[in-house]
Design a protein around this motif. Structure first.
Motif, PDB file in Angstrom:
ATOM      1  N   UNK A 198      -3.200  14.963  -5.174  1.00  0.00           N
ATOM      2  CA  UNK A 198      -3.025  14.820  -3.732  1.00  0.00           C
ATOM      3  C   UNK A 198      -4.181  14.015  -3.162  1.00  0.00           C
ATOM      4  N   UNK A 199      -3.908  13.232  -2.137  1.00  0.00           N
ATOM      5  CA  UNK A 199      -4.989  12.709  -1.316  1.00  0.00           C
ATOM      6  C   UNK A 199      -5.481  13.835  -0.404  1.00  0.00           C
ATOM      7  N   UNK A 200      -6.682  13.700   0.172  1.00  0.00           N
ATOM      8  CA  UNK A 200      -7.142  14.745   1.116  1.00  0.00           C
ATOM      9  C   UNK A 200      -6.169  14.977   2.271  1.00  0.00           C
ATOM     10  N   UNK A 201      -5.376  13.962   2.619  1.00  0.00           N
ATOM     11  CA  UNK A 201      -4.409  14.123   3.708  1.00  0.00           C
ATOM     12  C   UNK A 201      -3.066  14.653   3.231  1.00  0.00           C
ATOM     13  N   UNK A 202      -2.948  14.933   1.905  1.00  0.00           N
ATOM     14  CA  UNK A 202      -1.739  15.565   1.393  1.00  0.00           C
ATOM     15  C   UNK A 202      -0.663  14.621   0.906  1.00  0.00           C
ATOM     16  N   UNK A 203      -0.989  13.361   0.617  1.00  0.00           N
ATOM     17  CA  UNK A 203      -0.013  12.436   0.045  1.00  0.00           C
ATOM     18  C   UNK A 203      -0.082  12.471  -1.479  1.00  0.00           C
ATOM     19  N   UNK A 204       1.068  12.298  -2.107  1.00  0.00           N
ATOM     20  CA  UNK A 204       1.141  12.304  -3.556  1.00  0.00           C
ATOM     21  C   UNK A 204       0.589  11.000  -4.132  1.00  0.00           C
ATOM     22  N   UNK A 205      -0.295  11.115  -5.124  1.00  0.00           N
ATOM     23  CA  UNK A 205      -0.834   9.973  -5.842  1.00  0.00           C
ATOM     24  C   UNK A 205      -0.220   9.969  -7.239  1.00  0.00           C
ATOM     25  N   UNK A 206       0.354   8.852  -7.630  1.00  0.00           N
ATOM     26  CA  UNK A 206       0.971   8.755  -8.946  1.00  0.00           C
ATOM     27  C   UNK A 206       0.878   7.322  -9.453  1.00  0.00           C
ATOM     28  N   UNK A 207       1.139   7.143 -10.721  1.00  0.00           N
ATOM     29  CA  UNK A 207       1.262   5.825 -11.344  1.00  0.00           C
ATOM     30  C   UNK A 207       2.710   5.672 -11.764  1.00  0.00           C
ATOM     31  N   UNK A 208       3.305   4.521 -11.435  1.00  0.00           N
ATOM     32  CA  UNK A 208       4.738   4.345 -11.666  1.00  0.00           C
ATOM     33  C   UNK A 208       5.023   2.951 -12.196  1.00  0.00           C
ATOM     34  N   UNK A 209       6.132   2.823 -12.923  1.00  0.00           N
ATOM     35  CA  UNK A 209       6.634   1.530 -13.367  1.00  0.00           C
ATOM     36  C   UNK A 209       7.678   1.069 -12.369  1.00  0.00           C
ATOM     37  N   UNK A 210       7.305   0.094 -11.550  1.00  0.00           N
ATOM     38  CA  UNK A 210       8.204  -0.412 -10.516  1.00  0.00           C
ATOM     39  C   UNK A 210       8.166  -1.933 -10.499  1.00  0.00           C
ATOM     40  N   UNK A 211       9.346  -2.540 -10.434  1.00  0.00           N
ATOM     41  CA  UNK A 211       9.423  -3.993 -10.365  1.00  0.00           C
ATOM     42  C   UNK A 211       8.829  -4.689 -11.569  1.00  0.00           C
ATOM     43  N   UNK A 212       8.883  -4.036 -12.725  1.00  0.00           N
ATOM     44  CA  UNK A 212       8.347  -4.629 -13.944  1.00  0.00           C
ATOM     45  C   UNK A 212       6.853  -4.497 -14.088  1.00  0.00           C
TER      46      UNK A 212
END
Length: 718
Positions: free
Chosen positions: A336-350
């Motif tokens: 989580x960020x301190x403001x509560x957003x999800x942090x992730x690593x993703x495969x998008x657009x190649x």
């Protein structure tokens, strides 16, 4: 009387590849006052001590911005003093944990701290110790053992640990030791990672403290469903074989559950669709938000990010991912960020991107590899150049600050960099091509304020390496020539790959090429090629091995033939060597392409992928019950294994540790039987008492010497 200088193989073995004496495992106090780390006393000492480097204004005060001279720091815990000079005694569980993490050191090999980095805990000889980091004192807590993975609560009042499969907690002063979770069942443990989590998922932990220190998330592992294998030591027939629970591809995994447990031992099970998503891949619980878990389907083509209500055990979906090939797992996420957003690593657009919330913050210019820290104003990541970058920067990994305003590179010089950060302080670890080992610099607000000394030995040689690309697919390659070679006479070639998933060998750093350079100095042109399937380039590059590992061999051949147009390579004398996946690749090369490869050395090879573990093998080849053709294509024994071509027979040496519980010796024994039945000459070198690592000095040294002798004999070299 003069003594002969030690050979490189002996020095490399004695120094554990020149890693002893180097600082590692850094933790930064949130107030920026100190850095905690592990380091042994010299480049040949295996016993790690716990150190503290107190930070001062240093160069900031002088206004120069130049870090002060490297200081040794101060010792917070010395294992020799704490054990009274006695040798360590490790439990079977601790030995297994170290094998999973490829830990070859002794002493304090791991530690954990409270949130203020005031208190550290660690185990020695199965006993529990704590260190007051500010005061520099350490003491033992008298608790039942053998102790595994002790971790202080964030407030520093308690220490949780595992002993004999039970999760326990004790006051930091040593009072009130209590069992929080245990069962009488023989095969059930609490607080430990199961085999595939530790070996393949990068999850070595089995319990996580709440930010308020009032409860924990605890994994419960029941490995009753897992098939039992037996590993014996034929050199000691008087010893009983060791029983291991090994989940081979297509067989049952351990049953893994998660519980919220309070300090009175009250348990609440965390509920999700475990039938659909049996793999508990990651757990994150920080002050920034509610607990967050990542669970995967067995085929690893779908996964869920779930927020956990620790009071009820209910979960809600935060995000879901799907991929037609598979979904990779990454260090530092989810978070989580301190403001509560999800942090992730993703495969998008190649591309492999950093995403915060639902928004990607990076594009095809970067190939994000791990999240290093999450702060209010940015996310710190490790990344290499993506396929959209103007400069491919072969083999480089850099540290970047990423936020909605853009991307800023923290590390500057070419090399392989990583970092640890807390607040205003960053520890930057940099391995560069022209200097041995790694430099460790401490930055405050981006300016150097200190350097942490490394006492690793100098290798005594420097790689003569050219980083380049080969073949139509621009395979990243490292070419190493003998130090004293200055001509254009073609040299016999040694291909020296790993060549598979999670194993990048072509890197812009000094020490990873030392063994290859030593082989080059024996009269070879050494080529290291990172073909499709290896990490660090693009999602498509990694996932090109889906259903067929043999593409790894195609890229080795293509790179070799292309490099021969530029480098003096004698294509009539080509050998190949490798270990583990590289061992499989080396054996495959001489069996399938004897027209290209004239000798091979296969170390601890996976000869039949049906004998390797579930999480790794099924990710790439599927379930052997439904995709048998994929296993046959990639096998050295069954299906396509020895079917073609039959001629010519090339010399093959197979090396295997008989105590290996990762790639068991059955792989080599079955291949040898198949080769014998097919009339193919080969040599087998069994290593008694050796695991998948080869930490024994004499074994590691003589393995290199025996390999050179075999290569020269096989290629007809003087």
């Amino acid at each position: 009387m003069t003594t002969e200088p030690e050979s490189f193989p002996r020095r490399q073995a004695r120094t554990q590849r020149f890693t002893l004496g180097a600082p590692r495992s850094f933790t930064i106090a949130p107030d920026g006052s100190r850095v905690v780390f592990l380091r042994s006393a010299s480049g040949t000492d295996r016993a790690n001590k716990l150190w503290v480097h107190d930070l001062t204004d240093g160069g900031e005060r002088s206004g120069t911005g130049v870090p002060p001279a490297e200081g040794p720091g101060r010792v917070a815990a010395d294992p020799e003093a704490l054990l009274g000079g006695a040798l360590e005694e490790l439990s079977a569980e601790e030995r297994a944990r170290r094998e999973r993490s490829r830990e070859g050191g002794v002493g304090i090999v791991g530690y954990a701290t409270d949130s203020a980095v005031e208190l550290a805990s660690f185990s020695l000889s199965g006993r529990l110790f704590v260190a007051e980091l500010r005061a520099g004192t350490a003491r033992e807590l008298n608790v039942p053992g053998p102790v595994i993975d002790p971790r202080p609560s964030p407030d520093g009042r308690y220490v949780a640990y595992v002993a004999r499969g039970a999760l326990r907690v004790v006051g930091a002063e040593g009072a009130g030791d209590t069992v929080l979770a245990e069962e009488a069942a023989e095969n059930v443990t609490y607080g430990l990672a199961e085999f595939v989590a530790a070996e393949e998922m990068g999850r070595s932990r089995g319990f996580w403290w709440s930010p308020d220190s009032d409860r924990l998330l605890v994994s419960r592992v029941d490995d009753t469903p897992v098939k039992r294998w037996w590993i014996s030591d034929p050199a000691h027939p008087e010893r009983a074989p060791q029983q291991v629970a090994y989940p081979a591809a297509g067989t049952d995994n351990a049953d893994v559950r998660l519980f919220a447990v309070d300090l009175r031992g009250h348990r609440t099970e965390v509920v999700w669709d475990r039938a659909r998503y049996p793999y508990l891949a990651h757990v994150h619980w920080s002050a920034a938000g509610v607990p967050l878990i990542l669970v995967q389907a067995r085929d690893q083509r779908s996964q869920l990010f779930l927020a956990v209500d620790p009071d009820s055990g209910a979960t809600r979906m935060v995000h879901a991912d799907e991929d037609p090939h598979w979904l990779e797992l990454f260090g530092g996420v989810p978070a989580w960020t301190p403001s509560g957003q999800l942090v992730r690593i993703a495969d998008e657009g190649g591309a492999r991107v950093l995403a915060v919330g639902e928004r990607p913050l990076t594009g095809p210019q970067l190939h994000v590899r791990a999240v290093l820290d999450v702060a209010d104003e940015d996310v710190l990541v490790a990344a290499s150049a993506g396929e959209g970058a103007e400069d491919p920067e072969i083999g480089q990994v850099h540290v970047y600050r990423v936020n909605e305003l853009g991307v800023e590179r923290v590390s500057q010089e070419p090399g392989v960099h990583s970092a640890v950060r807390a607040g205003r302080v960053t520890v930057l670890i940099s391995a560069v091509p022209d200097e041995p080992g790694a430099k460790v610099r401490v930055l405050r607000d981006g300016k150097p304020v200190a350097a942490i000394a490394s006492w690793a030995e100098h290798p005594g040689l420097s790689p003569r390496v050219t980083l380049t690309q080969g073949g139509a697919r621009h395979v990243p390659c490292a070419v190493l020539m003998p130090t004293d070679y200055h001509g254009d006479t073609p040299l016999p070639v040694l291909m020296d790959p790993y060549g598979g998933p999670h194993g990048q060998r072509v890197v812009a750093a000094h020490n990873p090429h030392l063994t290859s350079q030593w082989f080059a100095d024996q009269g070879f042109a050494v080529v290291v090629a990172d073909g499709r399937g290896t990490p660090g380039r693009s999602p498509a590059w990694e996932k090109a091995v889906d259903g067929d590992f043999v593409v790894s061999l195609h890229d080795q051949v293509d790179a070799l033939h292309d490099l021969a147009k530029t480098f003096p390579l004698d294509l009539d004398r080509v050998a190949v060597r490798g270990w583990s996946y590289g061992g499989w690749l080396a054996a495959l090369a001489v069996l399938r392409r004897p027209d290209v490869f004239h000798a091979g050395i296969a170390g601890a090879p996976v000869t039949d992928w049906r004998l390797y573990d579930t999480h790794y093998t099924e990710r790439y080849l599927g379930d052997p019950g439904t995709t048998p053709a994929a296993y046959d294509r990639s096998s050295l024994i069954t299906g396509d294994g020895l079917s073609s071509p039959a001629e010519p027979h090339r010399p093959l040496m197979i090396v295997h540790g008989l105590a290996d519980d990762n790639v068991v010796a059955a792989h080599t024994l079955r291949l040898s039987s198949a080769l014998l039945a097919a009339g193919r000459p080969h040599e087998v070198l069994p290593l008694s008492g050796v695991t998948h690592m080869t930490p024994q000095e004499q074994v590691a040294e003589n393995l290199l010497l025996l390999q050179v002798d075999f290569l020269k004999r096989s290629l007809g070299l003087a």
